[in-house]
Write an enzyme that holds these catalytic residues in place. Structure first.
Site, PDB file in Angstrom:
ATOM      1  N   PRO A 298      32.844  52.234  38.923  1.00 19.15           N
ATOM      2  CA  PRO A 298      32.434  50.879  39.291  1.00 19.15           C
ATOM      3  C   PRO A 298      33.514  50.126  40.039  1.00 19.15           C
ATOM      4  O   PRO A 298      34.648  50.583  40.166  1.00 19.15           O
ATOM      5  CB  PRO A 298      32.194  50.235  37.917  1.00 19.15           C
ATOM      6  CG  PRO A 298      33.267  50.856  37.063  1.00 19.15           C
ATOM      7  CD  PRO A 298      33.387  52.282  37.552  1.00 19.15           C
ATOM      8  N   TRP A 299      33.159  48.917  40.480  1.00 19.01           N
ATOM      9  CA  TRP A 299      34.096  48.120  41.264  1.00 19.01           C
ATOM     10  C   TRP A 299      35.055  47.311  40.406  1.00 19.01           C
ATOM     11  O   TRP A 299      36.066  46.827  40.895  1.00 19.01           O
ATOM     12  CB  TRP A 299      33.353  47.190  42.223  1.00 19.01           C
ATOM     13  CG  TRP A 299      32.248  46.365  41.628  1.00 19.01           C
ATOM     14  CD1 TRP A 299      30.908  46.588  41.767  1.00 19.01           C
ATOM     15  CD2 TRP A 299      32.372  45.170  40.836  1.00 19.01           C
ATOM     16  NE1 TRP A 299      30.194  45.618  41.106  1.00 19.01           N
ATOM     17  CE2 TRP A 299      31.066  44.737  40.526  1.00 19.01           C
ATOM     18  CE3 TRP A 299      33.454  44.429  40.364  1.00 19.01           C
ATOM     19  CZ2 TRP A 299      30.816  43.590  39.768  1.00 19.01           C
ATOM     20  CZ3 TRP A 299      33.213  43.294  39.588  1.00 19.01           C
ATOM     21  CH2 TRP A 299      31.914  42.882  39.296  1.00 19.01           C
TER      22      TRP A 299
ATOM     23  N   LYS B  90      32.844  59.587  43.395  1.00 15.96           N
ATOM     24  CA  LYS B  90      32.472  58.561  44.374  1.00 15.96           C
ATOM     25  C   LYS B  90      32.883  57.203  43.825  1.00 15.96           C
ATOM     26  O   LYS B  90      32.274  56.695  42.890  1.00 15.96           O
ATOM     27  CB  LYS B  90      30.971  58.546  44.672  1.00 15.96           C
ATOM     28  CG  LYS B  90      30.624  57.666  45.881  1.00 15.96           C
ATOM     29  CD  LYS B  90      29.209  57.133  45.858  1.00 15.96           C
ATOM     30  CE  LYS B  90      29.049  55.913  44.998  1.00 15.96           C
ATOM     31  NZ  LYS B  90      29.770  54.700  45.528  1.00 15.96           N
ATOM     32  N   PRO B  91      33.920  56.585  44.401  1.00 12.59           N
ATOM     33  CA  PRO B  91      34.292  55.240  43.953  1.00 12.59           C
ATOM     34  C   PRO B  91      33.324  54.209  44.507  1.00 12.59           C
ATOM     35  O   PRO B  91      32.550  54.482  45.430  1.00 12.59           O
ATOM     36  CB  PRO B  91      35.690  55.059  44.547  1.00 12.59           C
ATOM     37  CG  PRO B  91      35.677  55.887  45.790  1.00 12.59           C
ATOM     38  CD  PRO B  91      34.784  57.078  45.477  1.00 12.59           C
ATOM     39  N   SER B  92      33.360  53.016  43.947  1.00  6.79           N
ATOM     40  CA  SER B  92      32.579  51.926  44.525  1.00  6.79           C
ATOM     41  C   SER B  92      32.986  51.705  45.969  1.00  6.79           C
ATOM     42  O   SER B  92      34.177  51.725  46.307  1.00  6.79           O
ATOM     43  CB  SER B  92      32.805  50.647  43.719  1.00  6.79           C
ATOM     44  OG  SER B  92      32.302  49.521  44.428  1.00  6.79           O
ATOM     45  N   GLU B  93      32.007  51.478  46.799  1.00  4.48           N
ATOM     46  CA  GLU B  93      32.306  51.205  48.207  1.00  4.48           C
ATOM     47  C   GLU B  93      33.071  49.887  48.370  1.00  4.48           C
ATOM     48  O   GLU B  93      33.720  49.663  49.399  1.00  4.48           O
ATOM     49  CB  GLU B  93      31.014  51.165  49.033  1.00  4.48           C
ATOM     50  CG  GLU B  93      30.096  49.993  48.757  1.00  4.48           C
ATOM     51  CD  GLU B  93      29.210  50.163  47.532  1.00  4.48           C
ATOM     52  OE1 GLU B  93      28.381  49.274  47.271  1.00  4.48           O
ATOM     53  OE2 GLU B  93      29.345  51.197  46.827  1.00  4.48           O
TER      54      GLU B  93
ATOM     55  N   SER C 168      26.244  49.692  36.348  1.00  4.26           N
ATOM     56  CA  SER C 168      25.176  48.810  35.875  1.00  4.26           C
ATOM     57  C   SER C 168      24.053  49.616  35.239  1.00  4.26           C
ATOM     58  O   SER C 168      23.933  50.836  35.430  1.00  4.26           O
ATOM     59  CB  SER C 168      24.624  47.996  37.043  1.00  4.26           C
ATOM     60  OG  SER C 168      23.912  48.844  37.942  1.00  4.26           O
TER      61      SER C 168
ATOM     62  N   GLU D  69      28.036  55.029  30.908  1.00  2.00           N
ATOM     63  CA  GLU D  69      28.668  53.868  30.270  1.00  2.00           C
ATOM     64  C   GLU D  69      28.248  52.672  31.104  1.00  2.00           C
ATOM     65  O   GLU D  69      28.728  52.472  32.218  1.00  2.00           O
ATOM     66  CB  GLU D  69      30.197  54.037  30.236  1.00  2.00           C
ATOM     67  CG  GLU D  69      30.879  53.106  29.229  1.00  2.00           C
ATOM     68  CD  GLU D  69      31.180  51.731  29.780  1.00  2.00           C
ATOM     69  OE1 GLU D  69      30.346  50.813  29.551  1.00  2.00           O
ATOM     70  OE2 GLU D  69      32.218  51.558  30.427  1.00  2.00           O
TER      71      GLU D  69
ATOM     72  N   CYS E 297      32.646  44.790  30.973  1.00  2.00           N
ATOM     73  CA  CYS E 297      31.433  45.080  30.203  1.00  2.00           C
ATOM     74  C   CYS E 297      31.591  44.789  28.715  1.00  2.00           C
ATOM     75  O   CYS E 297      30.598  44.631  28.012  1.00  2.00           O
ATOM     76  CB  CYS E 297      30.992  46.526  30.427  1.00  2.00           C
ATOM     77  SG  CYS E 297      32.275  47.745  30.152  1.00  2.00           S
TER      78      CYS E 297
ATOM     79  N   GLU F  61      23.401  40.136  31.313  1.00  2.00           N
ATOM     80  CA  GLU F  61      24.831  40.274  31.593  1.00  2.00           C
ATOM     81  C   GLU F  61      25.180  39.511  32.868  1.00  2.00           C
ATOM     82  O   GLU F  61      24.836  39.940  33.975  1.00  2.00           O
ATOM     83  CB  GLU F  61      25.196  41.755  31.726  1.00  2.00           C
ATOM     84  CG  GLU F  61      26.681  41.996  31.865  1.00  2.00           C
ATOM     85  CD  GLU F  61      27.022  43.480  31.931  1.00  2.00           C
ATOM     86  OE1 GLU F  61      28.103  43.851  31.432  1.00  2.00           O
ATOM     87  OE2 GLU F  61      26.218  44.264  32.480  1.00  2.00           O
TER      88      GLU F  61
END
Length: 503
Positions: free
Chosen positions: A174-175, A199-202, A252, A273, A307, A405
């Site tokens: 996630p970012w 793959k990381p968050s863009e 998410s 997660e 989170c 959330e």
């Protein structure tokens, strides 16, 4: 419960005269990392990486395609057999070397993380510190795994339980914690003998790419691969790829659903997660000052983009007024600013314009529905995606801001009358990641956590983590565990071998 209706009270501390956090030389190569080297993408399309404190573009990364994922998976497949054959001691030494390398570049990684995410330097340094600890813990834990004892469980047949790597693991991070969430996945995946494609968050790829650059010479080619891109293309291909044996995502709830659906056709393992909506249940015998002080950190760490954030207070009606007063005093004292504006900055911006709009949208709807703002309540002036640290009170049961959330610097406060109501309302959310209970009553400190449907429950604290203990949730928060030896189990499989030794 009453308070003075508050307007936005915070201001953003700017760093007009401070030098930039990073230089062009600090940036990683703006490419994919595949088979031990940085490579161009299969197309010329790029994604802007934006500094959320200033809204300026600080880098451009390639927009990964299915072909880029396929190339990375092929490299991971080619590398998996030799990596899996290494004995635990040899893999452990590699993980220790990775930890050493990260430690040598702590300040660079922290500044890069803050430049990309806007988070205060104290938060980024904490991320780097736990990244180091995660690799060190997994380096030791992999050498001390336990299993069922070998023995004759059927007459004249010796049973031996083997623990094996899965093969290739796809990872989507996630970012909000790009470096740390990558470490929470990479360390146990490598420790268990797998290779991976991440793959990381863009939005926040820079520290992941820098990590790959820093450790490239420590890992055999193909063991760690990083492909940039959007979830709908690169992430989806990773989740559905037939040569990927497991997909692990932190993100998410909607992303989790999409990954699980994409993984279904190949029946690969899925580790999710996802989100949280952590209730903070405060009983009348609690140390209210300690609870308010704790929530200053636990509710607003990483600007509430966390989170496990302490975002939903359920406080006994007899002490609600007193507690809200103490909480508002703590929140109004928070220092909001750009990361280079001072070591005492505690709250930074939202990570992107889209997320800024999402958070402020929740606040506007809450106010229109009659929820009272005790402090904060909206956007802050100037460039950057800053939202004032906010406390919302007089929140009715079932309100949107109490169930969904928000993922921003917002704490909601509700009052309850007795234990049964507190437990019922705490559990009445679709997410089940974490919660906390505040009481000095010994019976209650054991009984209430046992009745709460959350994967982690703190008593008289909140958001305290350690590499030795698991992290993960129930219900809509997903399944699987990060950290601890339970993560090693998630990323491996057991095989039963039975030998007939009878005559």
């Amino acid at each position: 419960m009453t308070t003075d209706a508050g307007l936005t009270t915070a201001t953003v501390r700017r760093a007009a005269d401070a030098p930039p956090l990073i230089s062009a030389d600090d940036l990683p190569p703006a490419r994919h990392f595949v088979d031990g080297k940085f490579l161009d993408g299969s197309t010329e399309r790029v994604i802007d990486v934006v500094d959320p404190s200033t809204e300026s573009v600080i880098a451009r990364i390639p927009e990964g395609t299915s072909e880029d994922i396929d190339r990375a998976v092929a490299a991971a497949v080619a590398a998996k057999a030799s990596w899996a054959r290494l004995v635990p001691k040899d893999r452990s030494e590699v993980l220790h070397a990775i930890a050493d390398r990260v430690a040598e570049h702590t300040e660079l990684l922290a500044k890069l993380e803050s430049a990309n995410t806007g988070k205060p330097l104290a938060v980024s340094r904490d991320d780097v510190g736990m990244t180091i600890d995660t690799f060190r813990f997994m380096a030791g834990a992999m050498r001390a795994t336990t299993s069922m004892a070998a023995g004759d469980y059927a007459e004249n047949h010796l049973s031996v339980i083997l623990r094996e790597p899965l093969g290739v693991v796809g990872v989507i991070t996630p970012w909000n914690y790009p470096l740390l969430m990558a470490a929470w996945k990479i360390a146990p995946i490598l420790a268990a003998g797998n290779t991976l494609v991440l793959k990381p968050s863009e939005q926040t790829p820079l520290t992941t790419l820098k990590f790959a650059e820093l450790v490239a010479d420590l890992l055999p080619a193909g063991v760690l691969n990083v492909v940039n891109g959007y979830g709908a293309v690169a992430g989806a291909r990773l989740a559905e790829h037939p040569d990927v044996d497991m997909i692990a995502l932190t993100g998410s709830v909607n992303s989790g659903r999409a990954v699980a659906r994409a993984a279904a056709d190949t029946l690969k393992r899925v580790h999710l997660e996802l989100g949280g909506k952590a209730p903070v249940v405060i009983f009348p015998d609690a140390d209210l000052a300690a609870a308010a002080s704790s929530l200053r950190t636990a509710g607003f760490w990483n600007s509430g983009q966390e989170c496990g954030a302490a975002c939903r207070v359920l406080v006994h009606e007899s002490v609600a007024e007193e507690f809200v007063g103490q909480l508002v005093d703590e929140v109004r004292a928070l220092v909001v600013g750009e990361p280079q504006a001072g070591e005492d900055v505690e709250v930074g911006p939202m990570v992107s314009k889209a997320h800024f709009d999402r958070v402020t949208g929740y606040l506007e709807r809450a106010k229109s529905e009659g929820v009272r703002v005790a402090t904060g309540g909206g956007a802050l002036d100037g460039p950057g995606y800053f939202v004032a640290p906010t406390v919302l009170v007089d929140v009715p049961e079932g309100a949107e801001v109490a169930r969904e959330e928000i993922f921003g610097p917002v704490i909601t406060v509700e009052a309850f009358a007795d234990e049964e109501e507190a437990v019922r309302r705490a559990n009445d959310v679709p997410l089940g990641l974490s919660a906390s209970v505040w009481t000095e009553n010994a019976r209650r400190s054991h009984d209430i956590p046992a009745r709460l449907d959350f994967g982690t429950v703190w008593v008289n604290s909140h958001l305290v983590l350690a590499s030795e203990v698991p992290w993960g949730g129930f219900k809509g928060s997903g399944y699987g565990r990060d950290l601890s030896v339970y993560a090693l189990e998630d990323y491996s499989r057991t095989k039963h071998v039975m030998h007939n030794h009878g005559s």
